[in-house]
Design a protein around this motif. Structure first.
Motif, short mmCIF file in Angstrom:
data_model
loop_
_atom_site.label_atom_id
_atom_site.label_comp_id
_atom_site.label_asym_id
_atom_site.label_seq_id
_atom_site.Cartn_x
_atom_site.Cartn_y
_atom_site.Cartn_z
N LYS A 14 173.44 -9.88 28.09
CA LYS A 14 172.15 -9.30 27.72
C LYS A 14 171.96 -7.95 28.41
O LYS A 14 171.52 -6.98 27.78
CB LYS A 14 171.03 -10.26 28.12
CG LYS A 14 169.62 -9.77 27.80
CD LYS A 14 168.61 -10.88 28.10
CE LYS A 14 167.19 -10.42 27.76
NZ LYS A 14 166.71 -9.36 28.65
N THR A 17 174.23 -5.39 26.76
CA THR A 17 173.73 -5.03 25.43
C THR A 17 172.56 -4.05 25.54
O THR A 17 172.50 -3.06 24.82
CB THR A 17 173.29 -6.29 24.67
OG1 THR A 17 174.39 -7.19 24.56
CG2 THR A 17 172.80 -5.93 23.27
N GLU A 18 171.63 -4.35 26.44
CA GLU A 18 170.48 -3.46 26.62
C GLU A 18 170.92 -2.10 27.13
O GLU A 18 170.39 -1.06 26.71
CB GLU A 18 169.50 -4.09 27.61
CG GLU A 18 168.80 -5.33 27.05
CD GLU A 18 167.96 -6.04 28.10
OE1 GLU A 18 168.10 -5.71 29.30
OE2 GLU A 18 167.16 -6.91 27.72
N GLU A 21 172.20 -0.14 24.21
CA GLU A 21 171.11 0.29 23.34
C GLU A 21 170.39 1.50 23.91
O GLU A 21 170.09 2.46 23.20
CB GLU A 21 170.14 -0.86 23.12
CG GLU A 21 170.72 -1.99 22.27
CD GLU A 21 169.81 -3.20 22.20
OE1 GLU A 21 168.81 -3.24 22.98
OE2 GLU A 21 170.07 -4.10 21.38
N TRP A 22 170.09 1.47 25.21
CA TRP A 22 169.42 2.61 25.85
C TRP A 22 170.32 3.84 25.83
O TRP A 22 169.85 4.96 25.59
CB TRP A 22 169.04 2.26 27.29
CG TRP A 22 167.80 1.44 27.43
CD1 TRP A 22 167.69 0.20 27.99
CD2 TRP A 22 166.47 1.80 27.02
NE1 TRP A 22 166.38 -0.24 27.94
CE2 TRP A 22 165.61 0.73 27.36
CE3 TRP A 22 165.93 2.92 26.39
CZ2 TRP A 22 164.25 0.75 27.10
CZ3 TRP A 22 164.56 2.95 26.14
CH2 TRP A 22 163.74 1.88 26.49
N TRP A 42 163.09 -0.60 33.20
CA TRP A 42 164.36 -1.32 33.05
C TRP A 42 165.37 -0.83 34.09
O TRP A 42 166.08 -1.63 34.71
CB TRP A 42 164.88 -1.11 31.63
CG TRP A 42 166.14 -1.84 31.31
CD1 TRP A 42 166.27 -3.15 30.88
CD2 TRP A 42 167.47 -1.30 31.37
NE1 TRP A 42 167.59 -3.45 30.68
CE2 TRP A 42 168.35 -2.34 30.98
CE3 TRP A 42 167.99 -0.06 31.71
CZ2 TRP A 42 169.73 -2.16 30.92
CZ3 TRP A 42 169.37 0.12 31.65
CH2 TRP A 42 170.22 -0.91 31.27
N ASN A 48 170.75 -3.61 36.03
CA ASN A 48 170.60 -2.80 34.82
C ASN A 48 171.15 -1.39 35.04
O ASN A 48 171.89 -0.85 34.22
CB ASN A 48 169.12 -2.70 34.43
CG ASN A 48 168.56 -4.02 33.95
OD1 ASN A 48 169.31 -4.94 33.65
ND2 ASN A 48 167.24 -4.11 33.88
#
Length: 343
Positions: A14, A17-18, A21-22, A42, A48
């Protein structure tokens, strides 16, 4: 125990993936205020931020690989199998292992740097590392000096010479060729010359202004038209002149001392009534730990200052002494500037 391990794998996937995307969203466009707040929140989580920073490093490395002779050979002959092999050698990552989910997708996107081209000559990419000043000679004999953490892509055909400044700052010494105009595009700004010497700063998310400064010759600067039939306003600059371009307009022409044009090539940075966001964006390309501006109001704070490349790490202390700000260093090394008062 098996349930715990499975949950950990799902959490890592997860996060990756985030991060992807960012990263792709940042590559496409500037974030809106709400998006920027969500991204900053985030990024405040260490795991992260680590995933996102690894994607940034992969992107810089891909550009660097593409700019080498090995990158050129890959584009010419080896196809995707050779590209994947090279990426695995550089990063220790195969398409089915390692930073498996988001990173593999990232490499699949990034493989365009090295994908083989057919027919038209392949665009070439050149990049510099953080705090590195790099000079490259283009195929027409023009010379480009890249500032820290900067990148360009060149596309030369029979009728034109085109360079895209992807990020950072570059000084161009263009070989004269009246039959082939030399075009530079930076964040929607188009610079057109035949043979001259000039500097382009592509701006940043905090300071989305493109700055063009001429050392020698004549340079035409305009906003890139949205439609082919559009007629965009433009200005003509001569030696010692500068213009700033944002999404709405071109600024008035200002004058610059000849010794100050691209003085960063000698490791010198000077600013007169410049926004703090511009100073910080430039400094961040020459220091490992990033400087963050805590509020939107501070981004526009006007600054007159000067520093050298080897002072980039101590710049924040200099700013704290002369501006109504307070500086905080976070455990991960980042420095955050908040409003404060001068004693």
């Amino acid at each position: 125990m098996a349930t715990g391990n499975s949950q950990q794998r799902i959490d890592i996937r997860k996060v990756e993936t985030e991060a992807l995307e960012w990263f792709l969203l940042h590559s496409e466009r500037e974030l809106g205020d709400s998006e920027q707040f969500a991204f900053d929140t985030w990024m405040s989580q260490l795991h992260n931020r680590a995933s996102y920073q690894r994607l940034q490093q992969i992107d810089r490395s891909l550009a660097a690989i593409a700019a080498t002779e090995e990158g050129a050979r890959l584009r010419q002959r080896s196809g995707f199998a050779g590209v994947w092999a090279t990426l695995n050698n550089y990063f220790g990552i195969a398409p089915i292992s390692g930073f498996a989910f988001a990173c593999t997708l990232m490499l699949a996107v990034g493989v365009a740097y090295l994908a083989p081209w057919h027919g038209e000559p392949a665009p070439r990419s050149y990049a510099s590392e953080l705090a590195q000043v790099r000079t490259v000679i283009l195929e027409d004999g023009s010379q480009v000096t890249l500032g820290g953490d900067s990148a360009i892509e060149t596309d030369f055909s029979g009728e034109r010479r085109h360079v895209k400044l992807l990020r950072g700052q570059a000084f161009f010494a263009v070989a004269k060729d009246a039959s082939r105009p030399f075009l530079v595009n930076a964040q929607g700004t188009e610079i057109r010359v035949v043979g001259t010497r000039f500097d382009v700063n592509a701006g940043s998310r905090l300071n989305p202004e493109v700055k063009v400064t001429v050392e020698e010759g004549i340079v035409d600067v305009a906003r890139s038209p949205v439609q082919p039939e559009d007629t965009a306003p433009k200005v003509r600059l001569t030696a010692g002149q500068q213009v700033r371009v944002d999404a709405r307009q071109l600024s008035r022409i200002s004058t610059v001392e000849n010794t100050e044009v691209a003085s960063w090539r000698q490791g010198k940075f000077s600013y007169r009534d410049a926004p703090l966001s511009e100073v910080v964006a430039d400094a961040n390309r020459y220091r490992k730990d990033r400087i963050i501006i805590g509020t939107r109001e501070l981004e526009k704070l006007r600054v007159t200052t000067a520093f050298t490349a080897d002072q980039a790490d101590t710049l924040v202390a200099m700013l704290e002494q002369s501006l109504p700000v307070r500086v905080f260093k976070e455990p991960d090394g980042r420095v955050v500037i908040w409003p404060g008062t001068v004693e």
